[in-house]
Design a protein around this motif. Structure first.
Motif, PDB file in Angstrom:
ATOM      1  N   TRP A  43       7.997  -3.807 -15.430  1.00 26.57           N
ATOM      2  CA  TRP A  43       7.813  -4.439 -14.124  1.00 26.57           C
ATOM      3  C   TRP A  43       9.167  -4.656 -13.468  1.00 26.57           C
ATOM      4  O   TRP A  43      10.042  -5.293 -14.050  1.00 26.57           O
ATOM      5  CB  TRP A  43       7.092  -5.780 -14.293  1.00 26.57           C
ATOM      6  CG  TRP A  43       6.597  -6.401 -13.011  1.00 26.57           C
ATOM      7  CD1 TRP A  43       6.599  -5.836 -11.774  1.00 26.57           C
ATOM      8  CD2 TRP A  43       6.024  -7.694 -12.865  1.00 26.57           C
ATOM      9  NE1 TRP A  43       6.049  -6.701 -10.853  1.00 26.57           N
ATOM     10  CE2 TRP A  43       5.690  -7.849 -11.492  1.00 26.57           C
ATOM     11  CE3 TRP A  43       5.756  -8.736 -13.741  1.00 26.57           C
ATOM     12  CZ2 TRP A  43       5.114  -9.015 -10.999  1.00 26.57           C
ATOM     13  CZ3 TRP A  43       5.169  -9.888 -13.251  1.00 26.57           C
ATOM     14  CH2 TRP A  43       4.856 -10.022 -11.896  1.00 26.57           C
ATOM     15  N   THR A 276       2.744   2.642  -7.450  1.00 27.26           N
ATOM     16  CA  THR A 276       3.076   1.232  -7.698  1.00 27.26           C
ATOM     17  C   THR A 276       4.225   0.723  -6.840  1.00 27.26           C
ATOM     18  O   THR A 276       4.661  -0.418  -6.995  1.00 27.26           O
ATOM     19  CB  THR A 276       3.433   1.052  -9.185  1.00 27.26           C
ATOM     20  OG1 THR A 276       4.482   1.968  -9.537  1.00 27.26           O
ATOM     21  CG2 THR A 276       2.219   1.309 -10.057  1.00 27.26           C
ATOM     22  N   ASN A 284      -1.140  -6.519  -1.152  1.00 25.36           N
ATOM     23  CA  ASN A 284      -1.444  -5.215  -1.724  1.00 25.36           C
ATOM     24  C   ASN A 284      -1.338  -4.108  -0.685  1.00 25.36           C
ATOM     25  O   ASN A 284      -1.901  -3.026  -0.860  1.00 25.36           O
ATOM     26  CB  ASN A 284      -2.854  -5.224  -2.338  1.00 25.36           C
ATOM     27  CG  ASN A 284      -2.887  -5.989  -3.656  1.00 25.36           C
ATOM     28  OD1 ASN A 284      -1.919  -5.976  -4.414  1.00 25.36           O
ATOM     29  ND2 ASN A 284      -3.998  -6.661  -3.920  1.00 25.36           N
ATOM     30  N   SER A 321      -2.056  -0.063 -13.900  1.00 20.39           N
ATOM     31  CA  SER A 321      -1.251  -0.984 -13.107  1.00 20.39           C
ATOM     32  C   SER A 321      -2.045  -2.262 -12.883  1.00 20.39           C
ATOM     33  O   SER A 321      -3.258  -2.318 -13.156  1.00 20.39           O
ATOM     34  CB  SER A 321      -0.882  -0.355 -11.762  1.00 20.39           C
ATOM     35  OG  SER A 321      -2.047  -0.197 -10.957  1.00 20.39           O
ATOM     36  N   HIS A 322      -1.343  -3.285 -12.384  1.00 22.80           N
ATOM     37  CA  HIS A 322      -1.965  -4.598 -12.188  1.00 22.80           C
ATOM     38  C   HIS A 322      -1.711  -5.054 -10.745  1.00 22.80           C
ATOM     39  O   HIS A 322      -0.775  -5.809 -10.469  1.00 22.80           O
ATOM     40  CB  HIS A 322      -1.395  -5.599 -13.201  1.00 22.80           C
ATOM     41  CG  HIS A 322      -1.698  -5.236 -14.620  1.00 22.80           C
ATOM     42  ND1 HIS A 322      -2.728  -5.813 -15.336  1.00 22.80           N
ATOM     43  CD2 HIS A 322      -1.124  -4.328 -15.455  1.00 22.80           C
ATOM     44  CE1 HIS A 322      -2.768  -5.293 -16.550  1.00 22.80           C
ATOM     45  NE2 HIS A 322      -1.798  -4.380 -16.649  1.00 22.80           N
ATOM     46  N   PRO A 323      -2.571  -4.603  -9.820  1.00 19.54           N
ATOM     47  CA  PRO A 323      -2.338  -4.885  -8.401  1.00 19.54           C
ATOM     48  C   PRO A 323      -2.446  -6.349  -8.014  1.00 19.54           C
ATOM     49  O   PRO A 323      -1.975  -6.736  -6.939  1.00 19.54           O
ATOM     50  CB  PRO A 323      -3.416  -4.046  -7.703  1.00 19.54           C
ATOM     51  CG  PRO A 323      -4.460  -3.797  -8.728  1.00 19.54           C
ATOM     52  CD  PRO A 323      -3.740  -3.728 -10.035  1.00 19.54           C
ATOM     53  N   TYR A 325      -0.802  -8.768  -9.131  1.00 20.12           N
ATOM     54  CA  TYR A 325       0.521  -9.399  -9.152  1.00 20.12           C
ATOM     55  C   TYR A 325       1.304  -8.916  -7.930  1.00 20.12           C
ATOM     56  O   TYR A 325       1.597  -7.719  -7.799  1.00 20.12           O
ATOM     57  CB  TYR A 325       1.253  -9.057 -10.443  1.00 20.12           C
ATOM     58  CG  TYR A 325       0.637  -9.751 -11.656  1.00 20.12           C
ATOM     59  CD1 TYR A 325       1.080 -11.009 -12.057  1.00 20.12           C
ATOM     60  CD2 TYR A 325      -0.395  -9.145 -12.362  1.00 20.12           C
ATOM     61  CE1 TYR A 325       0.508 -11.651 -13.151  1.00 20.12           C
ATOM     62  CE2 TYR A 325      -0.975  -9.784 -13.458  1.00 20.12           C
ATOM     63  CZ  TYR A 325      -0.521 -11.033 -13.844  1.00 20.12           C
ATOM     64  OH  TYR A 325      -1.094 -11.677 -14.912  1.00 20.12           O
ATOM     65  N   SER A 326       1.632  -9.850  -7.048  1.00 19.44           N
ATOM     66  CA  SER A 326       2.173  -9.449  -5.748  1.00 19.44           C
ATOM     67  C   SER A 326       3.489 -10.121  -5.385  1.00 19.44           C
ATOM     68  O   SER A 326       3.887 -10.112  -4.234  1.00 19.44           O
ATOM     69  CB  SER A 326       1.133  -9.737  -4.657  1.00 19.44           C
ATOM     70  OG  SER A 326       0.785 -11.118  -4.639  1.00 19.44           O
ATOM     71  N   HIS A 330       7.005  -4.048  -6.331  1.00 18.26           N
ATOM     72  CA  HIS A 330       6.454  -3.143  -7.345  1.00 18.26           C
ATOM     73  C   HIS A 330       5.261  -3.811  -8.011  1.00 18.26           C
ATOM     74  O   HIS A 330       5.225  -5.042  -8.165  1.00 18.26           O
ATOM     75  CB  HIS A 330       7.481  -2.845  -8.445  1.00 18.26           C
ATOM     76  CG  HIS A 330       8.626  -1.998  -8.019  1.00 18.26           C
ATOM     77  ND1 HIS A 330       8.789  -0.692  -8.409  1.00 18.26           N
ATOM     78  CD2 HIS A 330       9.704  -2.277  -7.235  1.00 18.26           C
ATOM     79  CE1 HIS A 330       9.896  -0.199  -7.895  1.00 18.26           C
ATOM     80  NE2 HIS A 330      10.489  -1.149  -7.178  1.00 18.26           N
ATOM     81  N   LYS A 331       4.302  -3.016  -8.452  1.00 18.75           N
ATOM     82  CA  LYS A 331       3.213  -3.505  -9.277  1.00 18.75           C
ATOM     83  C   LYS A 331       3.566  -3.255 -10.749  1.00 18.75           C
ATOM     84  O   LYS A 331       4.095  -2.193 -11.093  1.00 18.75           O
ATOM     85  CB  LYS A 331       1.901  -2.798  -8.943  1.00 18.75           C
ATOM     86  CG  LYS A 331       1.425  -3.017  -7.509  1.00 18.75           C
ATOM     87  CD  LYS A 331       1.211  -4.491  -7.194  1.00 18.75           C
ATOM     88  CE  LYS A 331       0.704  -4.676  -5.771  1.00 18.75           C
ATOM     89  NZ  LYS A 331       0.570  -6.110  -5.413  1.00 18.75           N
TER      90      LYS A 331
END
Length: 526
Positions: A43, A276, A284, A321-323, A325-326, A330-331
């Motif tokens: 990350w 990402t 997002n 990926s983990h969208p 987390y903002s 970058h994701k």
């Protein structure tokens, strides 16, 4: 480490009592494959701090530890663009950085321990392992390579941690390569420089790709080709239409791997998640100032045939990926792997003889009138070819239970060194709180004295004794201050020195500390 003098002068060696559990020099081991799970996070956190966020979902964990099932054996966290301002760098000299603390808070509830953390400016790499594996993590070493500004600045480059896990070697590389669409050649040069410059001090594992398993991850910064023909808006539209297969064909990393210009020794499951990078902070939505790209990647390699009788293997069981987390542009990306690890099963020569006396290979060797003339020849042949061999990597130090530790007084501990154990030139024993959460949390320590330090002073008989199983005493200073009301443990580290190769090879049973009541003075006696 604390600036105190070591207590080498107080270390004593004496013959160990015979113990049926002691290591048998005729003991042999076989390679027995076991499966271990490694969970990797990469990350680019864009200099943000981990405030008001939960990391459970990122780590694949439930809200409460008792709800978790099938926990990984090892977590690996690679971050890029960690805030490395001078005041934070100074803070990190005395405490874990804020990101490591945040991950540790989540994982300590599940009995994980920080094995090692390595940082180079904004690059941060941490390894967490379940407590039950601690004595099987050996020969830990870190390395770093700067590639920014021609190699003089560490804003780009790589940090790595190599280690042995149950005898198999693993190299973990967290990299941040040159940015921007047009900097492809610089990214390739960064990769080559990292591969060439990263050197370790473990025999036969001096380079990254000497290892059984390699995991290379980070913000690799590879973009999409066709900068002049495919705009940011067009890429966003293709993502919205779920045309990821067509889009990934433009990926620079995929192309340079196919052309064998870089990363050709590594494998990757092609991403099935949207690009990402680059997002508007806190959302997002893609930031149209940059063309979206898969900059954040996790690749792997396995040397399948490093052992004659075991074929190494790795299975990538997830890549996503983990969208949600903002906080960054970058994701985060995670991947989980199942590794076939060679756990060494100790076996006595006589048991081996009885079990395998009729094995086909022996009969064939004798029938073909080869150089194998006896079963002992067969055993020797198997040892030579790595099918059965002496266990040299997982010997452990055994501590004698501590009955009483008195605060404010010298305390002498006793431990047993097994036959054939190779003491390094900077071995040390640390005092830790019971249920410690990091191997860097020692409260006090003393260096041991290896036989290498004084072998020039000893005769042959004395040297032989020093290499056999033996008991040792070591005295901790009366200046060691341990708070009352808690329990502690001793940890023995095999070490070659600062930034050297280190491994935990012994853990004592927990013990309590007390303070002796002062004797009454004559004036206090009626």
């Amino acid at each position: 480490m604390f600036g105190r003098k070591s207590s080498k002068r107080r270390r004593k060696s004496y013959p160990a009592k015979q113990d049926h559990r002691a290591y048998n020099p005729c003991s042999l081991v076989r390679l027995l494959p076991i499966a271990l799970r490694i969970y990797i996070v990469t990350w680019n956190v864009s200099t943000k701090f981990p405030e008001n966020i939960s990391l459970n979902k990122l780590l694949g964990l439930e809200t409460r530890p008792e709800q978790d099932t099938h926990l990984p054996d090892v977590f690996v966290v690679g971050l890029q663009e960690v805030n490395a301002q001078p005041q934070n760098t100074l803070y990190n000299l005395f405490k874990d950085d804020l990101w490591t603390q945040k991950f540790k808070e989540v994982l300590k509830e599940r009995d994980y321990v920080v094995i090692k953390t390595e940082q180079m400016q904004g690059l941060l790499l941490s390894v967490f392992a379940r407590r039950k594996h601690l004595l099987h993590l050996r020969q830990v070493e870190t390395e770093y390579t700067r590639t920014g500004l021609g190699g003089i600045w560490g804003n780009k480059g790589a940090v790595s941690i190599r280690l042995n896990l149950y005898g198999s070697s693993i190299c973990l590389v967290n990299a941040h390569l040159a940015a921007h669409d047009h900097m492809l050649e610089e990214r390739i040069n960064d990769y080559e420089r990292i591969v060439q410059e990263q050197k370790f001090h473990v025999k036969a594992k001096e380079t990254i790709f000497d290892h059984d398993y390699v995991f290379w991850f980070g913000d690799l910064n590879f973009r999409l080709t066709g900068e002049a023909t495919t705009s940011a808006d067009e890429i966003r539209a293709m993502v919205a239409r779920d045309e990821l297969k067509q889009l990934i064909e433009k990926d620079q990393l995929l192309l340079v791997r196919r052309e064998r210009r870089a990363f050709s020794q590594l494998q990757e499951r092609l991403p099935q998640f949207p690009p990402t990078f680059k997002f508007e902070h806190g959302s997002n939505e893609y930031d149209m100032k940059r063309r979206p790209a898969w900059t954040d990647r996790i690749l792997y390699a396995v040397n399948e045939n490093n052992y004659r009788n075991v074929r190494l293997a790795v299975e990538q069981t997830s890549y996503k990926s983990h969208p949600s987390y903002s906080i960054s542009d970058h994701k985060p990306v995670t991947s989980e792997f199942t590794l076939k690890i060679n756990r060494k099963s100790r076996q006595n020569v006589e048991h081996f003889r009885n079990e395998h006396n009729n094995r086909l290979s022996y009969k064939l060797a004798m029938a073909n009138n080869t150089d194998v003339h006896s079963f002992d020849d067969l055993v020797a042949d198997l040892i030579d070819y790595g099918q059965v061999y002496e266990d040299t990597t997982e010997r452990t130090i055994t501590f004698k239970p501590i009955e009483l530790w008195l605060v404010g007084e010298p305390n002498t501990i006793e431990y047993t060194i097994p036959n054939g154990f190779e003491e390094s030139n900077a071995d040390w024993i640390g005092i830790y709180r019971e249920n410690f959460t990091s191997l860097s949390e020692y409260l006090a320590y003393e260096y041991t004295e290896t036989y290498k330090d004084k072998q020039h002073q000893l005769n042959e008989q004395q040297l032989q004794h020093m290499q056999n199983t033996r008991g040792v005493q070591l005295t901790f200073s009366e200046n060691v201050s341990l708070p009352l009301g808690t329990r502690y443990q001793l940890l023995y580290f095999q070490s070659t020195g600062t930034r050297g190769v280190t491994g935990l090879v012994g853990i004592s049973p927990p013990f309590a500390v007390e303070k002796r009541c002062p004797s009454p003075s004559f004036d206090e006696i009626d």
